[in-house]
Design a protein around this motif. Structure first.
Motif, PDB file in Angstrom:
ATOM      1  N   PHE A 171       0.356  20.200  39.129  1.00 51.39           N
ATOM      2  CA  PHE A 171       1.086  21.264  38.452  1.00 51.39           C
ATOM      3  C   PHE A 171       0.674  22.658  38.930  1.00 51.39           C
ATOM      4  O   PHE A 171       1.425  23.610  38.793  1.00 51.39           O
ATOM      5  CB  PHE A 171       0.876  21.155  36.939  1.00 51.39           C
ATOM      6  CG  PHE A 171       1.575  19.971  36.337  1.00 51.39           C
ATOM      7  CD1 PHE A 171       2.922  20.028  36.025  1.00 51.39           C
ATOM      8  CD2 PHE A 171       0.884  18.784  36.111  1.00 51.39           C
ATOM      9  CE1 PHE A 171       3.569  18.933  35.471  1.00 51.39           C
ATOM     10  CE2 PHE A 171       1.523  17.695  35.558  1.00 51.39           C
ATOM     11  CZ  PHE A 171       2.873  17.766  35.243  1.00 51.39           C
ATOM     12  N   PHE A 172      -0.546  22.803  39.483  1.00 48.08           N
ATOM     13  CA  PHE A 172      -1.026  24.096  39.921  1.00 48.08           C
ATOM     14  C   PHE A 172      -1.370  24.029  41.404  1.00 48.08           C
ATOM     15  O   PHE A 172      -2.099  23.144  41.845  1.00 48.08           O
ATOM     16  CB  PHE A 172      -2.264  24.507  39.119  1.00 48.08           C
ATOM     17  CG  PHE A 172      -2.062  24.425  37.632  1.00 48.08           C
ATOM     18  CD1 PHE A 172      -1.257  25.323  36.970  1.00 48.08           C
ATOM     19  CD2 PHE A 172      -2.680  23.415  36.895  1.00 48.08           C
ATOM     20  CE1 PHE A 172      -1.069  25.242  35.604  1.00 48.08           C
ATOM     21  CE2 PHE A 172      -2.498  23.316  35.535  1.00 48.08           C
ATOM     22  CZ  PHE A 172      -1.688  24.236  34.883  1.00 48.08           C
ATOM     23  N   ASP A 173      -0.845  24.964  42.193  1.00 50.67           N
ATOM     24  CA  ASP A 173      -1.144  24.975  43.615  1.00 50.67           C
ATOM     25  C   ASP A 173      -2.356  25.840  43.924  1.00 50.67           C
ATOM     26  O   ASP A 173      -2.657  26.114  45.079  1.00 50.67           O
ATOM     27  CB  ASP A 173       0.070  25.469  44.413  1.00 50.67           C
ATOM     28  CG  ASP A 173       0.480  26.878  44.024  1.00 50.67           C
ATOM     29  OD1 ASP A 173      -0.098  27.418  43.055  1.00 50.67           O
ATOM     30  OD2 ASP A 173       1.384  27.426  44.683  1.00 50.67           O
ATOM     31  N   ALA A 174      -3.076  26.281  42.892  1.00 54.43           N
ATOM     32  CA  ALA A 174      -4.309  27.045  43.037  1.00 54.43           C
ATOM     33  C   ALA A 174      -5.154  26.781  41.799  1.00 54.43           C
ATOM     34  O   ALA A 174      -4.639  26.334  40.773  1.00 54.43           O
ATOM     35  CB  ALA A 174      -4.003  28.542  43.178  1.00 54.43           C
ATOM     36  N   PRO A 175      -6.474  27.022  41.866  1.00 55.50           N
ATOM     37  CA  PRO A 175      -7.303  26.839  40.678  1.00 55.50           C
ATOM     38  C   PRO A 175      -6.748  27.618  39.483  1.00 55.50           C
ATOM     39  O   PRO A 175      -6.216  28.725  39.627  1.00 55.50           O
ATOM     40  CB  PRO A 175      -8.662  27.392  41.116  1.00 55.50           C
ATOM     41  CG  PRO A 175      -8.686  27.191  42.591  1.00 55.50           C
ATOM     42  CD  PRO A 175      -7.274  27.426  43.038  1.00 55.50           C
ATOM     43  N   PHE A 176      -6.891  27.032  38.301  1.00 57.34           N
ATOM     44  CA  PHE A 176      -6.283  27.613  37.109  1.00 57.34           C
ATOM     45  C   PHE A 176      -7.230  27.414  35.930  1.00 57.34           C
ATOM     46  O   PHE A 176      -7.935  26.424  35.849  1.00 57.34           O
ATOM     47  CB  PHE A 176      -4.941  26.930  36.820  1.00 57.34           C
ATOM     48  CG  PHE A 176      -4.255  27.434  35.583  1.00 57.34           C
ATOM     49  CD1 PHE A 176      -4.397  26.759  34.374  1.00 57.34           C
ATOM     50  CD2 PHE A 176      -3.492  28.578  35.617  1.00 57.34           C
ATOM     51  CE1 PHE A 176      -3.779  27.209  33.226  1.00 57.34           C
ATOM     52  CE2 PHE A 176      -2.853  29.046  34.468  1.00 57.34           C
ATOM     53  CZ  PHE A 176      -3.006  28.363  33.277  1.00 57.34           C
ATOM     54  N   GLY A 177      -7.225  28.379  35.005  1.00 52.97           N
ATOM     55  CA  GLY A 177      -8.002  28.226  33.786  1.00 52.97           C
ATOM     56  C   GLY A 177      -9.178  29.184  33.730  1.00 52.97           C
ATOM     57  O   GLY A 177      -9.190  30.238  34.365  1.00 52.97           O
ATOM     58  N   GLY A 178     -10.174  28.798  32.960  1.00 50.06           N
ATOM     59  CA  GLY A 178     -11.353  29.632  32.781  1.00 50.06           C
ATOM     60  C   GLY A 178     -12.167  29.150  31.608  1.00 50.06           C
ATOM     61  O   GLY A 178     -11.781  28.216  30.892  1.00 50.06           O
TER      62      GLY A 178
END
Length: 237
Positions: free
Chosen positions: A24-31
């Motif tokens: 779903f994400f093409d790059a790191p996501f969140g925190g």
């Protein structure tokens, strides 16, 4: 009816399989944020040289264990970039005595600031991030000299031979960092990292903001460090 049921079942399996395999994400996501203990390889050369002139035992070169915390979030509008903050503090003591006095020196470091990091895009499933900390650091030495027991009546008189000298310096800090974050669960991540604190400017003060001269240049907060951490939040690498 049977054909409709079979068609619907096959369709449901196809959609479910696609959803499970889709990224779903093409790059790191969140925190997230959490606890970040660290070990600082402090430079005790200046204070040890002073202690050696009086034949007092020196500080061990093992360094200082610190505790602290930090957190970050991927900003989204710039892929692989995350921004956060951190803080740390720790102390090590040296106790000794001579024929007249007993001494204790508490050597404390601390600091905190803004963190800016870029996660390497070619590494998947965990995060390898290069970045920097921009903030403030402090170095404090409290030197206790005790010759006798304390008396309230002698507290402000020359009869008391007990003394305290506090030296402190607050400086700007710039620290290049390398952190590796590994998610052991979608909401928990482990960290191991390293970096180096460079400190700039800042005057030494004694006791209640009094001027002190002649402090060696190598008495500062510059230090290599190794950091561990456990974070809670949401992580998708």
């Amino acid at each position: 009816m049977k054909k409709i049921f079979v068609f619907g079942y096959v369709f449901l399996l196809t959609v479910t399989s696609s959803a499970q395999s889709q990224k779903f994400f093409d790059a790191p996501f969140g925190g997230g944020g959490g606890f970040t203990p660290a070990f600082y390889f402090a430079n005790f050369d200046a204070i040890n040289s002073k202690l050696a002139t009086s034949s007092f035992p020196e500080f061990s070169q093992k360094g200082i264990f610190t505790t602290g915390g930090g957190g970050y979030i991927y900003v989204g509008f710039i892929k692989y970039l995350r921004i956060g903050g951190m803080g740390f503090g720790g102390m090590v003591s040296n106790n000794f005595s001579d024929a007249v006095n007993s001494y204790q020196i508490d050597y404390s470091v601390g600091g905190g600031g803004l963190t800016i990091e870029y996660t390497m895009p070619f590494i998947k499933d965990f995060g390898v991030s290069l970045g920097a900390i921009i903030g403030r650091s402090s170095l404090t030495m409290e030197i206790f000299q005790n010759q006798s027991s304390y008396s309230w009546n002698d507290l402000f008189s020359n009869a008391s031979q007990n003394n305290l000298l506090k030296l402190s310096r607050s400086s700007w800090m710039l620290s290049p960092t390398l952190n590796i974050d590994y998610p052991i669960y979608r909401f928990i991540s482990l960290r191991i990292g390293t970096g180096y604190h460079f400190t700039f400017s800042g005057d030494w003060k004694a006791n209640n903001d009094q001027t002190i001269s002649g402090v060696p240049e190598n008495l500062n907060s510059n230090s290599f460090f190794i950091q561990l951490g456990i974070f809670g939040g949401f992580f998708s690498f």
